[in-house]
Scaffold this active site. Structure first.
Site, short mmCIF file in Angstrom:
data_model
loop_
_atom_site.label_atom_id
_atom_site.label_comp_id
_atom_site.label_asym_id
_atom_site.label_seq_id
_atom_site.Cartn_x
_atom_site.Cartn_y
_atom_site.Cartn_z
CB SER A 96 -0.44 1.16 -1.36
OG SER A 96 -1.77 1.53 -1.06
CB SER A 135 -3.87 1.82 -3.35
OG SER A 135 -2.67 2.50 -3.62
CE LYS A 186 -3.25 -0.02 2.05
NZ LYS A 186 -3.61 0.79 0.87
#
Lengths: 95, 477, 483
Positions: C150, C174, C75
């Site tokens: 997210s 997330s 990420k």
């Protein structure tokens, strides 16, 4: 609870956050909506509740007083917007 | 109208740790710009603070020295404001739960002791520096100082004159140096203070509106800045004006204080507990350990030096400024077996002068306690005179030999042999008939001439007491 | 090769059925073919192939770890020295971190291959991946819907097999929410289990990194590498890391599953509810006992979260000021102009909204009513979890109220977006670990089942998830077009 455009401008200044003039109203509206969510909290009695800042009930760990970092100025300043003579440059600071 | 001044001081003492309070970067003063600012000090994304144990220990030592409450639970908070010397946009400080609680410090004013309350002392990180010399109209930022541990010591508004404020600041300065937690170097900003000053009509209980004078970095300036601010406030009130609560900067060049509007604007610091740091827990064991290591405090030491060594106030004051110096004195006293006064005189006199000249601290003295003791012992037992001792001292400073070897090697042993002295005296009396005449006709000052001549003839090695005694006998006979 | 799990690929590499270079090239090709998902912000083919080559060498030398040679993706919130780390923001569009996150270092040490950096909501603020400066990510199950956020890039990439597995971070859901919406397995560990060093902070007391994988077994392998004490993170917890794979096959007979009534009330899509009911029935078959419980303070999680997270973020994001790194506005006239324009131009709307909210909540006169109150509520919520987990082994419930919603559907209504996090947020406030596992489909879109355990019970959660995956195959489904 609702926030005015003036409130938003004040908060934005505290946060040094530029906001487009035409967006101020929308932010005021969104923040007011968020504050409406918060009303639910005020309905709960928390008089004898300890605030919780961390999920873990732990103590701060202490580090030995040793110099472990070396000079990396070059690596750090390669990514800086404006430097000169090893200094970060900013518009003139007036005291 | 008669006015009364009310003063409270916030002193920032940089703690003498090797590394920063939340990072492993060095804290040495005077490095090239930004060479001692690591990723944590620069506030790069994702990096995290870890607390330096030594900073905590030093804060606790200080708290114990002022008999303060040591918080078993203290919390770091973020103080939010934007300034280019503050890389994260917040300073890690302490707000609701400082590490050191209420304590006190006694100062002496005109022979009277006054107790000044200490409200609290908390740990925080120092900011960097803005360099205002011109970079094409821009300001340069050096973050070497960012993250240096500070102990902010906040007093009660207990001081009533600039003199008291200076006395308090001096006392604090002496204490932090004595405890070895701050080098006290005010030129380098290791010890600096903000003064909260207000005035009120004498007899009034409520405080007047205060102004905060920022960043005062000398004792002289504290006094001047406060006196100026007091004059300004009184003049303003008497001319019908009103004091506004504000931050003012003392300008030592113009000798005045002026408003710092830039710092005033929107000072809503939005303190909240720093989620990157956990509460600092100081348990009884930690406190007991520090207490055991706690040195004898300056006040106690001064009283003891007076009772045990019968020294004069001035010598005591000098000897107890730092622990190493006091320890040095006691070591010399013990080893040499000499009178305390002789030890004190040499340490505060010749040795201190030589160290000052060389820019050295007592710990780095080329003459250690043992070697100085050797010298003093030979003065005490009359092996050498005070004058010769100064020569030996010079040689001790320059070499690693001990006093006895130097005395033997240079043939400096004092002559107490009355026969040898008598021979010289007889010769000098014979060689200087007119001086003898003058002395005998009442010019007492001539006595010194004879002493000088004898000492010169004996290359300073004659025992002065013996010379005096014999000269008197011969001249007065 | 893309149909295989991490555990299976690891065996293939050890057996030299294929090399890491081949595997890596295969995934690089897939990434190239499926750019329409926009799951990657940065792809690093040269680095990946170099790492793959080194991994093959390591395998040849018999020095390998389960992750050696496995192509993974990070990420874009984890700092990677030498590769741009954007955090999904214009503010850091060109930010080259001079250090790597502890998590990244650990994967490097294990010999994993990094394919690139994954798209995400800007500074991890968002539930749909639409706040990314680099454009929204598409859900591989239906490209007109969001992948969640997210960690939407991570979920989409793993779901579409554009990486074997990926890292994510979870502040209010997330990891779990995008895992649920994209039909993969996601684990948010106990707060403090995985180091936050070098992971760009959103809300420091809530943020936690974790694995996003095909299966629970893969999550166990990834977590094994990610977890552990880090002296660079004061909030990292110094307790030993268990072997997460050793207990995967334990029987679930006698397992006590708590179902909080607050999780199954109004607002939960009835088809999602039905899917979850079948999943729970499956657990009953495995020998578990189902217990109805109540956690009365769960309803306070959203308001408390939307005070605490913005408050922390308002301070965490103050460092982005255009002075030392990151975006700086053109020709600032003075200091205030430098700050307001750099930040005003560098941050997107959602980030600004949260900074404003947090600044307001902490400001004089409002601190007690908002911030302090929220911290007290946080305590109540955490006590609800402690009480519940004292009577049951695991709490189960939905991850999201519905399956993935349409791109653009909630962008104009931030409050509606916030409410979609209703089932995940409380877990972060308490700091307990939780997982999302694929539990079926509604109209072709994946549904996630949430498993919530006690502090540091990741091994137990993985066991519970793994046992379910032994009797179901929801986690093996591949979205159409990515087979």
């Amino acid at each position: 609870m609702s926030l005015t455009a003036d409130d938003v401008n004040k908060i934005a200044h505290l946060a040094r956050l530029g906001i487009d003039k035409q967006d101020v109203g929308a932010y005021a509206n969104d923040l007011s909506g968020m504050l409406d969510l918060m009303i639910r909290m005020s309905e709960v009695n928390t008089d004898h509740v300890e605030p919780m800042a961390h999920p873990m009930d732990q103590a701060q760990r202490l580090r030995a007083d040793e110099v472990t970092e070396i000079n990396q100025r070059e690596a750090f300043q390669v990514i800086a917007p404006q430097v000169e003579a090893g200094l970060y440059l900013v518009p003139k600071v007036i005291e | 109208m008669e006015w009364e001044t009310v003063i409270g001081l916030e002193v920032h003492a940089q703690l003498a740790t090797r590394s920063k309070i939340f990072s492993g970067a060095a804290t040495v003063y005077g490095a090239e710009p930004n060479t001692q600012a690591c990723a944590v000090d620069l506030g790069l994304p994702g990096v995290l603070p870890v607390l330096n144990q030594e900073a905590v220990r030093m804060a606790v030592i200080f708290g114990m020295a002022i008999e303060a409450h040591i918080a078993p639970y203290s919390v770091f908070a973020r103080k939010n404001y934007f300034y280019p010397d503050l890389p994260k946009g917040y300073q890690i400080s302490q707000m609701d739960h400082p590490i050191v609680g209420v304590g006190h410090l006694d100062i002496e004013i005109d022979g009277l002791i006054k107790r000044i309350g200490v409200t609290r002392a908390h740990l925080e990180e120092d900011a960097g520096k803005s360099l205002h010399e011109d970079f094409h109209g821009l300001t340069g930022i050096d973050l070497n100082r960012a993250g240096t541990p500070l102990l902010e010591i906040v007093s009660e508004p207990d001081m009533r004159t600039a003199k008291e404020a200076v006395a308090y600041m001096r006392k604090l300065h002496e204490l932090v140096r004595y405890l070895g937690i701050c080098d006290g170097n005010m030129q380098e900003g290791s010890f600096r203070c903000d003064a909260n000053v207000s005035v009120r009509p004498k007899g009034q209980v409520e405080f007047g509106t205060r102004a905060e004078i920022k960043n005062i970095n000398s004792f002289k300036f504290v006094e001047k800045a406060i006196n100026h601010e007091v004059e300004r406030q009184i003049a303003l009130i008497e001319s019908g004006g009103k004091i506004v609560q504000e931050t003012r900067l003392y300008d030592s060049v113009k000798d005045e204080t002026r408003s710092m509007r830039s710092k005033e604007e929107a000072n809503d610091y939005r303190y909240f507990p720093d989620p990157d740091l956990l509460p600092v827990i100081i348990d009884e064991a930690f406190k007991a350990q520090i207490k055991a290591e706690l040195p004898e405090l300056p006040e106690a030491k001064k009283l003891r030096f007076k009772a045990e060594y019968h020294l004069d106030e001035e010598s005591i004051a000098i000897l107890t400024v730092t622990r190493p110096l006091a320890d040095y004195f006691e070591a010399v006293y013990k080893k040499s077996g000499c009178e305390a006064k002789l030890c004190a005189n040499w340490i505060t006199g010749d040795l201190s002068a030589a160290l000052n000249k060389a820019g050295l601290e007592i710990n780095a003295s080329p003459i250690n306690a043992e070697r100085l003791s050797g010298l003093l012992a030979r003065i005490s037992d009359n092996t050498i005179s005070g004058k010769i001792a100064k020569q030996v001292f010079e040689l001790l400073w320059q070499s690693t030999a001990n006093a006895d070897d130097i005395i033997a090697e240079q043939g400096l042993t004092q002559i107490s042999d009355t026969g040898a002295i008598e021979t010289i005296i007889d010769k000098i009396i014979a060689d200087n008939p007119s001086q003898v005449e003058q002395y005998r006709s009442g010019k007492d000052k001539m006595f010194a001439f004879f002493v000088g001549q004898v000492m010169k003839a004996m290359q300073g090695k004659a025992n002065p007491a013996e010379v005096n005694k014999m000269l008197k006998e011969k001249l007065n006979s | 090769m893309h149909t295989k799990t991490l555990a299976e690929l690891s065996l293939g590499l050890q057996a030299k059925t294929y090399s890491s270079v081949e595997l890596t090239q295969f995934f690089l090709n897939r990434i190239d073919q499926h750019q329409q998902l926009n799951s990657y912000i940065t792809v690093t083919p040269e680095l990946a192939l170099a790492q793959a080559k080194a991994a093959d060498q390591r395998i040849a030398n018999g020095m390998s770890d389960l992750l050696t040679g496995i192509p993974i993706a990070q990420k874009d919130i984890f700092c990677t020295q030498g590769v741009i780390t954007t955090c999904g923001s214009k503010m850091l569009a060109n930010f080259n971190a001079p250090y790597s996150a502890t998590v990244v270092d650990k994967f490097n040490q294990a010999g994993a291959v990094m394919l690139g950096k994954l798209n995400m909501d800007e500074f991890a603020m968002g539930s749909s991946n639409e706040t990314s400066y680099f454009g929204s990510v598409k859900n591989p199950w239906n490209i007109n819907t969001v992948p969640g956020g997210s960690s939407g890039g991570s979920a989409a990439a793993v779901s579409a097999r554009l990486a074997v597995c990926a890292t994510g971070t979870d502040t209010g859901g997330s990891i779990r929410q995008p895992a649920a919406l994209c039909g993969i397995t996601g684990l948010k560990p106990t707060y403090g289990r995985v180091s936050r060093y070098g992971m760009i902070a959103y809300a420091s007391s809530l943020d936690q990194g974790g694995p996003m994988t095909r299966s629970a077994e893969d999550a166990a392998i990834m977590l094994q590498t990610m977890a552990g004490f880090d002296e660079k993170d004061s909030t990292s917890v110094d307790i030993p890391v268990p072997d997460y794979r050793i207990g995967l096959n334990k029987s679930l007979v006698g397992l006590k599953i708590g179902l909080p009534k607050e999780f199954f009330g109004e607002g939960l899509d009835e088809n999602v509810a039905a899917t979850l009911a079948s999943a729970i029935a499956e657990y009953r078959k495995l020998g578990a006992e189902i217990i109805d419980i109540s956690m009365p303070n769960l309803k306070l999680a959203i308001p408390a979260y939307y005070v605490i997270a913005p408050a922390e973020c308002s301070a965490n994001l103050s460092r982005f000021d255009g002075v030392r790194y990151g975006y700086r506005c053109e020709s600032p006239v003075d200091l205030t102009d430098l700050y307001t324009r750099s930040r005003g131009e560098g941050f997107g709307k959602e980030v600004k909204r949260r900074i404003l909210m947090g600044t307001y909540a902490l400001s004089t006169g409002y601190y007690d009513a908002y911030y302090l109150k929220a911290q007290k509520i946080r305590r109540l919520i955490s006590e609800d979890f402690k009480a519940a987990l004292a009577t049951v082994d695991v709490i189960m419930g939905p991850v999201t109220p519905s399956t993935a919603f349409g791109i653009g559907e909630k962008m104009d209504d931030p409050i509606a977006m916030y409410l979609s996090d209703i089932y995940t947020i409380a877990i972060n406030l308490a700091g307990v670990p939780a997982m999302s596992i694929p539990a079926g489909f509604v109209a072709g879109m994946p549904v996630g089942l949430q498993l919530i355990g006690d502090y540091f019970s990741e091994d137990r959660l993985l066991n519970i998830a793994h046992q379910y995956q032994q009797v179901t195959d929801w986690h093996n489904f591949i979205p159409t077009g990515f087979e």
